[in-house]
Design a protein around this motif. Structure first.
Motif, PDB file in Angstrom:
ATOM      1  N   GLU A 192       5.104  -0.898   3.313  1.00 43.37           N
ATOM      2  CA  GLU A 192       3.972  -1.813   3.464  1.00 43.37           C
ATOM      3  C   GLU A 192       2.670  -1.238   2.909  1.00 43.37           C
ATOM      4  O   GLU A 192       1.919  -1.939   2.214  1.00 43.37           O
ATOM      5  CB  GLU A 192       3.783  -2.173   4.946  1.00 43.37           C
ATOM      6  N   LEU A 193       2.374   0.032   3.197  1.00 40.00           N
ATOM      7  CA  LEU A 193       1.120   0.626   2.740  1.00 40.00           C
ATOM      8  C   LEU A 193       1.049   0.668   1.215  1.00 40.00           C
ATOM      9  O   LEU A 193       0.010   0.362   0.625  1.00 40.00           O
ATOM     10  CB  LEU A 193       0.950   2.033   3.320  1.00 40.00           C
ATOM     11  N   PHE A 194       2.160   1.046   0.578  1.00 37.52           N
ATOM     12  CA  PHE A 194       2.168   1.090  -0.887  1.00 37.52           C
ATOM     13  C   PHE A 194       2.004  -0.313  -1.445  1.00 37.52           C
ATOM     14  O   PHE A 194       1.257  -0.525  -2.408  1.00 37.52           O
ATOM     15  CB  PHE A 194       3.466   1.711  -1.408  1.00 37.52           C
ATOM     16  N   ARG A 195       2.690  -1.274  -0.851  1.00 38.11           N
ATOM     17  CA  ARG A 195       2.631  -2.657  -1.320  1.00 38.11           C
ATOM     18  C   ARG A 195       1.199  -3.193  -1.232  1.00 38.11           C
ATOM     19  O   ARG A 195       0.688  -3.802  -2.171  1.00 38.11           O
ATOM     20  CB  ARG A 195       3.569  -3.512  -0.478  1.00 38.11           C
ATOM     21  N   GLU A 196       0.553  -2.923  -0.118  1.00 38.43           N
ATOM     22  CA  GLU A 196      -0.827  -3.392   0.058  1.00 38.43           C
ATOM     23  C   GLU A 196      -1.765  -2.706  -0.931  1.00 38.43           C
ATOM     24  O   GLU A 196      -2.682  -3.324  -1.471  1.00 38.43           O
ATOM     25  CB  GLU A 196      -1.279  -3.133   1.495  1.00 38.43           C
ATOM     26  N   GLY A 197      -1.528  -1.408  -1.177  1.00 34.77           N
ATOM     27  CA  GLY A 197      -2.349  -0.677  -2.132  1.00 34.77           C
ATOM     28  C   GLY A 197      -2.186  -1.213  -3.537  1.00 34.77           C
ATOM     29  O   GLY A 197      -3.156  -1.323  -4.299  1.00 34.77           O
ATOM     30  N   LEU A 198      -0.955  -1.565  -3.887  1.00 32.23           N
ATOM     31  CA  LEU A 198      -0.673  -2.103  -5.217  1.00 32.23           C
ATOM     32  C   LEU A 198      -1.379  -3.447  -5.415  1.00 32.23           C
ATOM     33  O   LEU A 198      -1.939  -3.719  -6.481  1.00 32.23           O
ATOM     34  CB  LEU A 198       0.841  -2.267  -5.381  1.00 32.23           C
ATOM     35  N   VAL A 199      -1.378  -4.265  -4.379  1.00 31.90           N
ATOM     36  CA  VAL A 199      -2.072  -5.554  -4.449  1.00 31.90           C
ATOM     37  C   VAL A 199      -3.563  -5.342  -4.677  1.00 31.90           C
ATOM     38  O   VAL A 199      -4.182  -5.998  -5.530  1.00 31.90           O
ATOM     39  CB  VAL A 199      -1.840  -6.372  -3.160  1.00 31.90           C
ATOM     40  N   LEU A 200      -4.159  -4.399  -3.950  1.00 35.84           N
ATOM     41  CA  LEU A 200      -5.592  -4.127  -4.084  1.00 35.84           C
ATOM     42  C   LEU A 200      -5.942  -3.641  -5.489  1.00 35.84           C
ATOM     43  O   LEU A 200      -6.945  -4.060  -6.074  1.00 35.84           O
ATOM     44  CB  LEU A 200      -6.023  -3.083  -3.043  1.00 35.84           C
ATOM     45  N   VAL A 201      -5.093  -2.761  -6.042  1.00 37.89           N
ATOM     46  CA  VAL A 201      -5.342  -2.219  -7.376  1.00 37.89           C
ATOM     47  C   VAL A 201      -5.240  -3.308  -8.436  1.00 37.89           C
ATOM     48  O   VAL A 201      -6.117  -3.448  -9.301  1.00 37.89           O
ATOM     49  CB  VAL A 201      -4.351  -1.073  -7.690  1.00 37.89           C
ATOM     50  N   LEU A 202      -4.169  -4.094  -8.378  1.00 37.61           N
ATOM     51  CA  LEU A 202      -3.936  -5.104  -9.413  1.00 37.61           C
ATOM     52  C   LEU A 202      -4.901  -6.280  -9.304  1.00 37.61           C
ATOM     53  O   LEU A 202      -5.169  -6.959 -10.293  1.00 37.61           O
ATOM     54  CB  LEU A 202      -2.484  -5.586  -9.359  1.00 37.61           C
ATOM     55  N   ASP A 203      -5.435  -6.524  -8.114  1.00 37.72           N
ATOM     56  CA  ASP A 203      -6.431  -7.580  -7.945  1.00 37.72           C
ATOM     57  C   ASP A 203      -7.719  -7.278  -8.717  1.00 37.72           C
ATOM     58  O   ASP A 203      -8.528  -8.171  -8.962  1.00 37.72           O
ATOM     59  CB  ASP A 203      -6.762  -7.770  -6.460  1.00 37.72           C
ATOM     60  N   GLN A 204      -7.888  -6.019  -9.118  1.00 38.96           N
ATOM     61  CA  GLN A 204      -9.082  -5.620  -9.867  1.00 38.96           C
ATOM     62  C   GLN A 204      -8.948  -5.901 -11.365  1.00 38.96           C
ATOM     63  O   GLN A 204      -9.905  -5.749 -12.118  1.00 38.96           O
ATOM     64  CB  GLN A 204      -9.350  -4.127  -9.661  1.00 38.96           C
ATOM     65  N   ILE A 205      -7.748  -6.309 -11.800  1.00 38.20           N
ATOM     66  CA  ILE A 205      -7.510  -6.593 -13.219  1.00 38.20           C
ATOM     67  C   ILE A 205      -7.564  -8.101 -13.429  1.00 38.20           C
ATOM     68  O   ILE A 205      -6.759  -8.848 -12.870  1.00 38.20           O
ATOM     69  CB  ILE A 205      -6.144  -6.021 -13.668  1.00 38.20           C
ATOM     70  N   ASP A 206      -8.523  -8.545 -14.227  1.00 40.87           N
ATOM     71  CA  ASP A 206      -8.789  -9.982 -14.373  1.00 40.87           C
ATOM     72  C   ASP A 206      -7.592 -10.783 -14.871  1.00 40.87           C
ATOM     73  O   ASP A 206      -7.399 -11.931 -14.472  1.00 40.87           O
ATOM     74  CB  ASP A 206      -9.965 -10.201 -15.338  1.00 40.87           C
ATOM     75  N   GLU A 207      -6.796 -10.189 -15.755  1.00 35.60           N
ATOM     76  CA  GLU A 207      -5.699 -10.933 -16.381  1.00 35.60           C
ATOM     77  C   GLU A 207      -4.481 -11.096 -15.480  1.00 35.60           C
ATOM     78  O   GLU A 207      -3.524 -11.779 -15.840  1.00 35.60           O
ATOM     79  CB  GLU A 207      -5.263 -10.247 -17.675  1.00 35.60           C
ATOM     80  N   ILE A 208      -4.490 -10.422 -14.326  1.00 35.21           N
ATOM     81  CA  ILE A 208      -3.304 -10.407 -13.456  1.00 35.21           C
ATOM     82  C   ILE A 208      -3.559 -11.168 -12.161  1.00 35.21           C
ATOM     83  O   ILE A 208      -4.575 -10.983 -11.496  1.00 35.21           O
ATOM     84  CB  ILE A 208      -2.889  -8.954 -13.150  1.00 35.21           C
ATOM     85  N   ASN A 209      -2.593 -12.016 -11.816  1.00 29.72           N
ATOM     86  CA  ASN A 209      -2.656 -12.783 -10.574  1.00 29.72           C
ATOM     87  C   ASN A 209      -1.459 -12.423  -9.701  1.00 29.72           C
ATOM     88  O   ASN A 209      -0.310 -12.657 -10.090  1.00 29.72           O
ATOM     89  CB  ASN A 209      -2.637 -14.284 -10.878  1.00 29.72           C
ATOM     90  N   ILE A 210      -1.715 -11.816  -8.544  1.00 26.84           N
ATOM     91  CA  ILE A 210      -0.626 -11.486  -7.620  1.00 26.84           C
ATOM     92  C   ILE A 210      -0.253 -12.746  -6.848  1.00 26.84           C
ATOM     93  O   ILE A 210      -1.021 -13.228  -6.006  1.00 26.84           O
ATOM     94  CB  ILE A 210      -1.026 -10.360  -6.641  1.00 26.84           C
ATOM     95  N   VAL A 211       0.915 -13.274  -7.141  1.00 21.81           N
ATOM     96  CA  VAL A 211       1.357 -14.515  -6.504  1.00 21.81           C
ATOM     97  C   VAL A 211       1.785 -14.263  -5.066  1.00 21.81           C
ATOM     98  O   VAL A 211       1.396 -14.981  -4.140  1.00 21.81           O
ATOM     99  CB  VAL A 211       2.519 -15.144  -7.306  1.00 21.81           C
ATOM    100  N   LYS A 212       2.587 -13.204  -4.862  1.00 21.09           N
ATOM    101  CA  LYS A 212       3.082 -12.914  -3.522  1.00 21.09           C
ATOM    102  C   LYS A 212       3.722 -11.525  -3.520  1.00 21.09           C
ATOM    103  O   LYS A 212       4.141 -11.037  -4.561  1.00 21.09           O
ATOM    104  CB  LYS A 212       4.122 -13.964  -3.086  1.00 21.09           C
ATOM    105  N   ASP A 213       3.770 -10.889  -2.345  1.00 20.54           N
ATOM    106  CA  ASP A 213       4.481  -9.616  -2.229  1.00 20.54           C
ATOM    107  C   ASP A 213       5.543  -9.726  -1.145  1.00 20.54           C
ATOM    108  O   ASP A 213       5.395 -10.494  -0.188  1.00 20.54           O
ATOM    109  CB  ASP A 213       3.512  -8.465  -1.940  1.00 20.54           C
TER     110      ASP A 213
END
Length: 210
Positions: free
Chosen positions: A11-32
């Protein structure tokens, strides 16, 4: 916008990955998702381009999840996000249909680069993983009839850089159809089944460097 899903049972890694990728404009995290089964049960309803897949998970592992996901959506692109594990896991993941490998310690820039390159139709390998796989890979044949032509070597080197067929065609002033013929011939001569295996073969046989 590149639609991405994440599958990882930590869970911690998954949440961290979402936070990191949310900073990239071209990427949309649909769901984890916390498991392969949870991801597969939702896959039909997902509009995603790429899934970041952990290899070693409780229950259904990343290899099995990738195989089942590709059976449902053959065009889905999979990037394995992993720690160093046994060499066999890497090769099995490639056989299952993975387009790239990124270490869990990778930073935002590398994660973004991997997603962008795979989205464009290329492959991406963290250098440490590529080196590890290349050293343990079974090389192709060096018989004379299977030697690559100079043009095929040029195409192979561009494939290894992650360029798409269109980009290779533009770079070498060739038609896309000609590039596809070269790509097919390279796979046949190298006796590799897909582009990910071909990249490893190319490194092992000194056609490109790590």
């Amino acid at each position: 916008m590149i639609n991405v899903a994440i599958v990882d049972d930590h869970e911690l890694f998954r949440e961290g990955l979402v936070l990191v990728l949310d900073q990239i404009d071209e990427i949309n995290i649909v769901k984890d998702y916390c498991s392969g089964n949870e991801f597969l049960s939702d896959l039909d309803n997902l509009n995603i381009d790429i899934v970041l897949m952990d290899i070693k998970m409780e229950g259904l592992n990343g290899i099995e999840t990738t195989q089942k996901a590709k059976a449902i959506k053959p065009d889905l692109k999979v990037i394995a996000v992993t720690m160093f594990v046994e060499d066999s896991y890497y090769m099995q993941m490639i056989q299952a249909g993975a387009h790239g490998f990124v270490l869990k310690k990778a930073g935002k820039y590398e994660l973004g680069q991997a997603i962008m390159e795979v989205y464009k139709g290329g492959n991406y390998f963290s250098q440490e993983i590529l080196q590890k796989m290349a050293l343990s890979a079974i090389g192709g044949t060096n018989s004379k009839e299977n030697q690559l032509s100079n043009r095929e070597i040029e195409v192979l080197q561009l494939i290894c850089k992650g360029l798409s067929t269109k980009e290779i065609a533009e770079s070498l002033f060739l038609s896309q159809k000609t590039v596809e013929v070269h790509r097919s011939n390279i796979l046949r001569k190298s006796e590799q089944k897909n582009i990910a295996q071909l990249v490893i073969w190319a490194v092992k046989n000194n056609y490109t460097s790590i």
